[in-house]
Design a protein around this motif. Structure first.
Motif, PDB file in Angstrom:
ATOM      1  N   ALA A 117       0.833  -1.206   0.000  1.00 12.17           N
ATOM      2  CA  ALA A 117       0.000   0.000   0.000  1.00 12.17           C
ATOM      3  C   ALA A 117       0.864   1.251   0.000  1.00 12.17           C
ATOM      4  O   ALA A 117       1.944   1.286   0.614  1.00 12.17           O
ATOM      5  N   SER A 118       0.392   2.287  -0.673  1.00 14.89           N
ATOM      6  CA  SER A 118       1.069   3.571  -0.682  1.00 14.89           C
ATOM      7  C   SER A 118       0.044   4.683  -0.881  1.00 14.89           C
ATOM      8  O   SER A 118      -1.059   4.448  -1.370  1.00 14.89           O
ATOM      9  N   GLY A 119       0.433   5.888  -0.455  1.00 18.32           N
ATOM     10  CA  GLY A 119      -0.412   7.052  -0.692  1.00 18.32           C
ATOM     11  C   GLY A 119      -1.501   7.296   0.325  1.00 18.32           C
ATOM     12  O   GLY A 119      -2.321   8.203   0.153  1.00 18.32           O
ATOM     13  N   PHE A 120      -1.547   6.472   1.384  1.00 17.02           N
ATOM     14  CA  PHE A 120      -2.517   6.690   2.454  1.00 17.02           C
ATOM     15  C   PHE A 120      -1.970   6.078   3.737  1.00 17.02           C
ATOM     16  O   PHE A 120      -0.996   5.322   3.715  1.00 17.02           O
ATOM     17  N   THR A 121      -2.574   6.404   4.847  1.00 11.38           N
ATOM     18  CA  THR A 121      -2.135   5.896   6.146  1.00 11.38           C
ATOM     19  C   THR A 121      -2.681   4.489   6.329  1.00 11.38           C
ATOM     20  O   THR A 121      -3.827   4.287   6.752  1.00 11.38           O
ATOM     21  N   PHE A 122      -1.852   3.514   5.978  1.00  6.81           N
ATOM     22  CA  PHE A 122      -2.270   2.108   5.904  1.00  6.81           C
ATOM     23  C   PHE A 122      -2.903   1.639   7.208  1.00  6.81           C
ATOM     24  O   PHE A 122      -3.933   0.941   7.192  1.00  6.81           O
ATOM     25  N   ASN A 123      -2.313   2.012   8.346  1.00  2.79           N
ATOM     26  CA  ASN A 123      -2.795   1.468   9.612  1.00  2.79           C
ATOM     27  C   ASN A 123      -4.073   2.125  10.120  1.00  2.79           C
ATOM     28  O   ASN A 123      -4.505   1.875  11.235  1.00  2.79           O
ATOM     29  N   ASP A 124      -4.709   2.950   9.304  1.00  2.00           N
ATOM     30  CA  ASP A 124      -6.015   3.518   9.644  1.00  2.00           C
ATOM     31  C   ASP A 124      -7.178   2.698   9.102  1.00  2.00           C
ATOM     32  O   ASP A 124      -8.335   2.957   9.438  1.00  2.00           O
ATOM     33  N   TYR A 125      -6.888   1.685   8.245  1.00  2.00           N
ATOM     34  CA  TYR A 125      -7.958   1.050   7.479  1.00  2.00           C
ATOM     35  C   TYR A 125      -7.981  -0.469   7.609  1.00  2.00           C
ATOM     36  O   TYR A 125      -6.933  -1.131   7.603  1.00  2.00           O
ATOM     37  N   TRP A 177      -8.854  -6.309  10.461  1.00  2.00           N
ATOM     38  CA  TRP A 177      -9.044  -4.977  11.056  1.00  2.00           C
ATOM     39  C   TRP A 177      -7.781  -4.124  10.885  1.00  2.00           C
ATOM     40  O   TRP A 177      -6.686  -4.648  10.661  1.00  2.00           O
ATOM     41  N   TYR A 178      -7.920  -2.820  11.077  1.00  2.00           N
ATOM     42  CA  TYR A 178      -6.821  -1.880  10.856  1.00  2.00           C
ATOM     43  C   TYR A 178      -5.582  -2.213  11.691  1.00  2.00           C
ATOM     44  O   TYR A 178      -4.455  -2.008  11.243  1.00  2.00           O
ATOM     45  N   ASP A 179      -5.801  -2.760  12.876  1.00  2.00           N
ATOM     46  CA  ASP A 179      -4.690  -3.071  13.776  1.00  2.00           C
ATOM     47  C   ASP A 179      -4.405  -4.575  13.842  1.00  2.00           C
ATOM     48  O   ASP A 179      -3.603  -5.022  14.674  1.00  2.00           O
ATOM     49  N   GLY A 180      -5.057  -5.346  12.993  1.00  2.00           N
ATOM     50  CA  GLY A 180      -4.846  -6.793  12.976  1.00  2.00           C
ATOM     51  C   GLY A 180      -5.545  -7.540  14.088  1.00  2.00           C
ATOM     52  O   GLY A 180      -5.356  -8.757  14.218  1.00  2.00           O
ATOM     53  N   SER A 181      -6.371  -6.861  14.874  1.00  2.00           N
ATOM     54  CA  SER A 181      -6.972  -7.477  16.054  1.00  2.00           C
ATOM     55  C   SER A 181      -8.092  -8.460  15.717  1.00  2.00           C
ATOM     56  O   SER A 181      -8.398  -9.344  16.517  1.00  2.00           O
TER      57      SER A 181
END
Lengths: 107, 124
Positions: free
Chosen positions: B24-32, B52-56
């Motif tokens: 991924a590039s061009g956005f804050t990956f860990n928000d999504y 989930w965004y945090d892998g939870s």
């Protein structure tokens, strides 16, 4: 699992025709319904999200409506570049599900 | 807007394993939250996994449960799909997609953007 029933599975239409595609959900999905256009060899292209919001850059001849269990995608005047397969996607459940697709062909 | 690029597809024998990646590039990956979607030849689109965004939290389609594992490395902006015990019916183009959402009275969620897809062929 939420089942999405899309109809028709295919249709033949002419340039300039008005086209309507329907998706029915097996239970209420509120307005968590999206529409995609898919052409061979390419990634699906988002047309409509939240049942009726037009994605930026998508021509205004595309529109969506509905809520709950019944949704429609309308193309007001079919253009040559619109011949493709269209899918609805429900994103209400944890694992989203697609409709079976509608192939729009040239008459 | 963001960009996603899949890799790792190829031809593999039944019963073997393969790992797909999605950069991924061009956005804050860990928000999504992120999804894997596949399309078998001549068939429609199928969601196979979400993380989930945090892998939870992770969820799988019944068709791949127990065989596929989705994971992510937020430090590398990369999503993965580990596919074990592959079957002929897993032959498909695999796409990764970002889940976007909107809160409020007109809440919604959708997939955008998508990667270009990577082809997995399971054949002896």
């Amino acid at each position: 699992d939420i089942q999405m029933t899309q109809s028709p599975s295919s249709l033949s239409a002419s340039v300039g025709d008005r086209v309507t595609i329907t998706c029915r959900a097996s239970e209420s999905i509120r307005r968590y319904l999206n529409w995609y256009q898919h052409k061979p060899g390419k990634a699906p292209n988002l047309l409509i999200y939240g049942a009726s919001s037009l994605q930026s850059g998508v021509p205004s001849r595309f529109s969506g409506s509905g809520s709950g269990t019944v949704f429609t995608l309308t193309i007001s005047s079919l253009q040559p570049e619109d011949f493709a397969t269209y899918y609805c996607l429900q994103s209400y459940s944890t694992l989203p599900t697609f409709g079976q697709g509608t192939k729009v062909e040239i008459k | 807007q963001g960009q996603l690029v899949e890799s790792g597809g190829g031809v593999v024998q039944p019963g073997r394993s393969l790992r797909l990646s999605c950069a991924a590039s061009g956005f804050t990956f860990n928000d999504y939250a992120m999804h894997w979607v596949r399309q078998a030849p001549g068939k429609g689109l199928e969601c196979v996994a979400v993380i989930w965004y945090d892998g939870s939290n992770k969820y799988y389609a019944d068709s791949v449960k127990g065989r596929f594992t989705v994971s992510r490395d937020n430090s590398k902006n990369t999503l993965y799909l580990q596919m074990n015990s592959l079957r002929a019916e897993d032959t498909a183009v695999y796409y990764c997609a970002r889940e976007k959402s909107r809160d409020g009275p007109h809440s919604a969620s959708w997939f955008d953007p998508w990667g270009q897809g990577t082809l997995v062929t399971v054949s002896s």
